[in-house]
Design an enzyme around this catalytic site. Sequence first.
Site, PDB file in Angstrom:
ATOM      1  N   ASP A 140      34.343  38.333  43.603  1.00 15.00           N
ATOM      2  CA  ASP A 140      35.179  39.487  43.272  1.00 15.00           C
ATOM      3  C   ASP A 140      34.369  40.765  43.463  1.00 15.00           C
ATOM      4  O   ASP A 140      33.499  40.817  44.328  1.00 15.00           O
ATOM      5  CB  ASP A 140      35.681  39.353  41.818  1.00 15.00           C
ATOM      6  N   HIS A 173      38.092  45.259  38.761  1.00 12.83           N
ATOM      7  CA  HIS A 173      38.864  44.018  38.887  1.00 12.83           C
ATOM      8  C   HIS A 173      38.048  42.796  38.455  1.00 12.83           C
ATOM      9  O   HIS A 173      38.531  41.941  37.703  1.00 12.83           O
ATOM     10  CB  HIS A 173      39.341  43.874  40.335  1.00 12.83           C
ATOM     11  N   ASN A 264      51.017  39.002  45.457  1.00 13.78           N
ATOM     12  CA  ASN A 264      51.903  39.840  44.647  1.00 13.78           C
ATOM     13  C   ASN A 264      53.037  40.484  45.438  1.00 13.78           C
ATOM     14  O   ASN A 264      53.425  41.608  45.165  1.00 13.78           O
ATOM     15  CB  ASN A 264      51.076  40.951  43.974  1.00 13.78           C
ATOM     16  N   SER A 327      46.179  37.622  40.245  1.00 13.67           N
ATOM     17  CA  SER A 327      44.749  37.587  39.893  1.00 13.67           C
ATOM     18  C   SER A 327      44.559  37.225  38.429  1.00 13.67           C
ATOM     19  O   SER A 327      43.697  36.416  38.069  1.00 13.67           O
ATOM     20  CB  SER A 327      44.107  38.960  40.115  1.00 13.67           C
TER      21      SER A 327
END
Length: 386
Positions: A140, A173, A264, A327
Amino acid sequence: MIRLGGDAKLDRTAILRWLQGAFAKPAYRAKRRIVRFRQHSDYKRFLHEWSELNAPPASRNTIRHLPAIEAFSLLLSDEEAAARHHQSIWIEDDPLVTVHATIHKPASREKGIPWGVGQIRAPQAWSTTTGHRIKVGVIDTGVDFSHPDLKHSLGRGINLLNRGSLPHDDNGHGTHIAGTIAAANQLRGMIGVAPRATVYPVKAFDQHGSAFVSDIILGIDWCVRNRMDIINMSFGMKTRSKSLLSAVTSAYNAGVIIIASSGNDGKRKSIDYPARYSQTISVAATNRMRRIALFSNRGAYIDVFAPGDKILSAWLNGKYNEMSGTSMATSHVSGAVALLLAHRPNLSPAEIKAILRRSMIPLRGTKAPRLTGELDVMRMLQAADR
């Protein structure tokens, strides 16, 4: 342009000259691509000669060696990449991949158990398992090492964008994902799904939440070599990558559980890669009502749903943010699998997927509730013990 075809044997000198020419091309005329060898013997011979190549230091920084898939990533023009019809190598794009999260907003300090952690019934399992000694590689944007809720939950990890630095998060994130998996500050802050698991941040994504496929492949390779039990992949792309599939398959064959977010876009019959690969556990998102979140991709490729709407978790500078996305759902599943592995450490990736699929609870508002459902930690543990 040098032809790279014809002979059954690789003309290594031709490829070395071709690579040197590629180094010299202006960046605006080129894009990043992965060059992969079809034969192991050709790769080994080329690797030896490339290591002895007297290339400028800038050139060596431009090319990325991907040993896990016996390949290199470098900048190539369209003309150079067109030389793909030959026996010894093949070339594919090295595209940018983005993290899977929608709009986020600052939130007040979270104390205790976030709603998603409670909804999947993780707290009821903590008398049996807390994820102790389970290693979760989170590929990430890095993590906030100074966050009070994470200071007991982190391993060193690696920064693939700057090898000399810790994988500090400059986006937020990755910190949010780590918090849901393993935050451990119940008295003053939040607690994650598996509070005694250890998150190893693998920084492959930049401050904008973007990474090249080659960076992700390097991250997967690091996770395998450093014996991660789980890899959390809260990102995706629309196109299939043979190189990424090869790296995912290698990790799967090494016994690593790979958990990936579906995307998404609100699609009903399609999900993003790498979640679409059968070697991963693909995760879609639900809301507090146990309904599929509007933004979540869904369909036959989904293995399990988990909370992903308005999830509050850790953020940069010791703060908290509310985020929505598949996520967030994926981090709940990674934490749950950490609880499962601490309880039953010898389960294979295929066995874990089967346990998840037979222990889900039905979703609300769906016409086919038996095909898929929402994560439930207690049912998962019970299914593993049967």
